[in-house]
Design an enzyme around this catalytic site. Structure first.
Site: not given
Lengths: 293, 293
Positions: B177, B245
């Protein structure tokens, strides 16, 4: 067979990998070609098929109704068009000159002005799609210049490309190409960095490509150049030295407008380091080597 | 109608935009759901359709054979899984725990180790595809963990996604990811810069998009977020604060491996400036504003 006599005679100047393939389509469509290039050998098959060679580009231009140039650097374009015995000085009244080289928008404007002063029309019409697009006559062609000149030469451009859009007045084609290159600079940086991350994290990079290639990370650059990076195939589709030329133009044009493009600056710095390390003639996917590939 | 009794009972923890849609598909497929989330109201329709509410996530986990979490930050994941009365402490023997939050690879490894020490299996399985992918059950799911646990829960994952690839052992899903997010960071930077260039050069940006969208500059980001930038539509598909983030995690992971990612650093710096200027909850396409849109 199309009747050659119905079709405008074309001077085609610059017969490299791109120009040679593009000229071939025009000849196949029945246009009589007047040819000039740095190396006569590159014109051999076009001459064999009926093209007329000229040692001097101005002489080729003087023999044609449409003049197309596909050369290397903006300095080449400037010399060809604006020299005392150059294309604008020698072109026939009413001719349309089309520079398909990726060059500077400001030079395109100067050429259009010089052409207009002599009753000629000039278009800037850089392309994207690379050698494959040139060979398959599926180039994208981004055109700047008058609507009238664009309309007149559109049938000729359609022999070389499929996505042909007039972007505005003189220089707009070059600006559009610059926009294209700026997008690619960021995209290929993302591709190189994302795959470098995956490799460094110990993942199977082929499997990563399978997982991320079709979603929000997907791009032509990931599919084509990302896959080439993973194969270690750095042969040029598009050469680093040409990409550096384009990015340098784009950065200067942006800065002249007070626009800072830090992503482009980052990509350009990486590519310059690769060129200094001897990789100027590798493909843009060799950016992977900046990240240890 | 599928027989609910044949299907494993699932605890689903975290019922935001993503989790709520994903849990809905599992319920529709016949799984009995035990539900927990920060806000009970978000579980209302799932409860109405037979889901069992628990104020305590550990209690939900204790009632299920498979535990799925889809929460916000790595700190939320850590608290949920590793607290004294958390998911690992409370899960049934033989349960599989699946964290679908985008979180840190190192935390995923710690969770898998803590789970194994109690005879449980834990997978990290972050997704891409956003709210649309969650709603249409077409998420890409990147999985890290043992082959055995992956095989056991694959039918459940297939209710939520279409491109489901096990990337390796614990943490490999999160690393994949991160790779995806790094690619996107560069790509969306290129898109924002290329379109900003076009606008500043005075081009018709819609026409530019038409010319460059299908060639070597083409990408999901250009097609979807580039078009949104031109419409001035900055509503979140994917929020800037979440992207920050993710990029922060990726940068730290890269740096820990001695890998410098200047393109990612550039993108992160731009996004942090936007967040500081109050745009943290806009969509990632609001990057256009960093270039004067």
């Amino acid at each position: 067979m199309t009747q050659a006599s119905d079709l405008p005679t074309i001077a085609f100047i610059g017969l490299g990998i791109m120009g040679g393939a593009m000229a071939g389509h025009l000849q196949a469509a029945g246009h009589l070609l007047h040819l000039s290039s740095r190396t006569r050998a590159k014109a051999a098959s076009l001459i064999a098929a009926g093209g007329v060679w000229h040692d001097d580009a101005g002489e080729a231009a003087a023999a044609a109704e449409i003049v197309i140039t596909m050369v290397g650097l903006p300095s080449d374009v400037e010399g060809l068009y604006l020299a005392p015995h150059g294309l604008i000085a020698r072109a026939r009244p009413g001719a349309v000159l089309i520079d398909m080289t990726t060059s500077t928008p400001s030079l395109a404007v100067r050429i259009a002005e010089a052409a207009a002063a002599r009753g000629l029309a000039a278009l800037d019409a850089p392309v994207s799609g690379g050698p494959q697009g040139a060979q398959s006559a599926k180039l994208s062609i981004m055109v700047g210049g008058t609507e009238d000149a664009f309309t007149r030469v559109l049938p000729v451009l359609q022999r070389m490309g499929t996505n042909i859009v007039r972007q505005g007045g003189p220089g707009a084609g070059q600006h559009c190409k610059m926009s294209n290159q700026v997008v690619i600079a960021g995209t290929i940086t993302g591709v190189a960095e994302g795959l470098a991350y995956a490799r460094r994290a110990g993942l199977d990079t082929e499997r990563v490509l399978q997982a991320i290639g079709t979603g929000a990370a997907g791009s032509f650059q990931l599919t084509v150049n990302g896959a080439a990076m993973l194969r270690g195939d750095f042969a040029p589709g598009f050469m680093i030295e040409h990409f550096i030329k384009d990015m340098t133009i784009a950065l200067a044009e942006a800065e002249a407008r007070g626009l800072d493009l830090p992503g482009l600056r980052t990509a350009l710095a990486q590519y310059r380091r690769l060129a200094e390390a001897g990789m100027a003639r590798e493909g843009t996917q060799a950016l992977a080597k900046a990240y240890g590939a």
